[in-house]
Scaffold this motif. Structure first.
Motif, short mmCIF file in Angstrom:
data_model
loop_
_atom_site.label_atom_id
_atom_site.label_comp_id
_atom_site.label_asym_id
_atom_site.label_seq_id
_atom_site.Cartn_x
_atom_site.Cartn_y
_atom_site.Cartn_z
N SER A 45 39.82 37.06 27.63
CA SER A 45 39.32 35.68 27.60
C SER A 45 40.33 35.01 28.67
N ALA A 46 40.08 33.79 28.45
CA ALA A 46 41.15 32.78 29.45
C ALA A 46 42.44 32.90 29.09
N VAL A 47 43.60 32.81 29.84
CA VAL A 47 44.93 32.82 29.33
C VAL A 47 45.14 31.82 28.79
N GLU A 48 45.67 31.89 27.54
CA GLU A 48 46.24 30.69 26.71
C GLU A 48 47.77 30.67 26.58
N VAL A 49 48.38 31.69 27.06
CA VAL A 49 49.77 31.72 27.03
C VAL A 49 50.26 32.58 28.32
N LEU A 50 51.09 31.61 29.31
CA LEU A 50 51.31 32.38 30.71
C LEU A 50 52.77 32.44 30.46
N VAL A 51 53.30 33.82 30.72
CA VAL A 51 54.91 33.95 31.06
C VAL A 51 55.23 34.28 32.55
N ALA A 52 55.51 33.49 33.28
CA ALA A 52 55.68 33.77 34.64
C ALA A 52 57.02 34.42 35.04
N ASN A 53 57.11 35.77 35.01
CA ASN A 53 58.44 36.41 35.05
C ASN A 53 58.64 37.14 36.53
N ALA A 54 57.51 37.44 37.21
CA ALA A 54 57.78 38.37 38.12
C ALA A 54 58.47 37.83 39.11
N GLY A 55 59.84 38.47 39.77
CA GLY A 55 60.46 38.07 40.80
C GLY A 55 61.24 38.98 41.56
N ILE A 56 62.09 38.76 42.56
CA ILE A 56 62.59 39.74 43.39
C ILE A 56 64.13 39.00 43.72
N THR A 57 64.88 40.06 44.16
CA THR A 57 66.20 39.66 44.84
C THR A 57 66.37 40.34 46.14
N ARG A 58 67.05 39.62 46.90
CA ARG A 58 67.56 40.18 48.26
C ARG A 58 68.55 39.46 48.72
N ASP A 59 69.76 39.91 47.80
CA ASP A 59 70.91 39.28 47.96
C ASP A 59 71.68 39.69 49.35
N GLN A 60 72.35 38.44 49.80
CA GLN A 60 73.03 38.71 51.03
C GLN A 60 73.66 37.41 51.58
N LEU A 61 74.99 37.48 51.97
CA LEU A 61 75.92 36.21 52.15
C LEU A 61 75.07 35.44 53.40
#
Length: 239
Positions: A72-88
């Motif tokens: 069914s239609a989303v009632e609770v969304l947890v937007a968690n997806a993410g990445i890192t590309r650490d660099q100075l």
């Protein structure tokens, strides 16, 4: 009442713990991952896994169609997806910067915009964005990541104002250092240095982030919106 819950990046770390917490509470949970597969422990709980790279608008649309068809239609969304590309900064490429922002910030925009359609029709909904203490404090070598995570705060607060009249809340959780695969690769010396900055003197467990997500999605938190909830052991207080 069982709700339709979607957790992006729910195949490991914080996302996995969040998905498990909602599933344990009896909600119908779906997760996105780039592989489209769920860890065994989530599969055993009946969690639906859908393939989705949130940098691709077509994949986001297809993922929502699959979740809506099966749950069914989303009632609770947890937007968690993410990445890192650490660099100075001086070594950070254009791709390092734009890739992180496109995933962590623009990707969140894509999944939130699509979820909001069903929430607006239903005149209710819970949107939770997983930011980071780094987005509030800053961190050397993480200008791209910090910028993307700080951007989630302004995004959430704008949505809180825009969607509040439809009984849709939008809040941010800002975890500190969490004991996940991402931090387990650090050396003992690096881990000790980090813990030394945390007033509670330890890393968070993913389940502690998940419990905050459960609370913000509950009826008890119905009057909380536009908030930034730090779950960081005191690391970022004052920010």
């Amino acid at each position: 009442m069982s709700r339709s819950v979607l957790v992006t990046g729910g195949n490991r770390g914080i996302g996995l713990a969040v998905a498990r917490a909602f599933a344990d509470a009896g909600d119908k949970v779906a997760i996105t991952s780039r592989s489209g597969e769920a860890p065994q422990e989530l599969a055993e709980l009946g969690v639906l896994a859908v393939k989705c790279d949130i940098t691709d608008a077509d994949q986001v649309e297809q993922a929502y169609k699959e979740v809506e068809e099966k749950h069914s239609a989303v009632e609770v969304l947890v937007a968690n997806a993410g990445i890192t590309r650490d660099q100075l900064l001086l070594r950070m490429s254009e791709e390092d910067f734009t890739g992180v922002v496109d995933t962590n910030l623009t990707g969140t925009f894509r999944v939130v915009k699509r979820a909001s359609k069903g929430m607006l029709r239903a005149r209710k909904g819970r949107i939770l964005l997983i930011s980071s203490v780094v987005g509030l404090l800053g961190s050397a070598g993480q200008a791209n990541y910090a910028a993307s995570k700080a951007g989630l705060v302004g995004f959430a607060r704008s949505l809180a104002r825009e969607l509040g009249s439809r009984n849709i809340t939008c809040n941010v959780i800002a975890p500190g250092f969490v004991d996940t695969e991402m931090t387990q690769v650090l050396s003992d010396e690096q881990r000790a240095g980090i813990v030394g900055q945390v007033p509670l003197g330890r890393y968070a467990q993913p389940e502690e982030i998940a419990s905050s997500a459960r609370f913000l999605a509950s009826d008890e938190a119905a009057y909380i919106t536009g908030a930034v909830i730090p779950v960081d052991g005191g690391l970022g207080m004052g920010h």
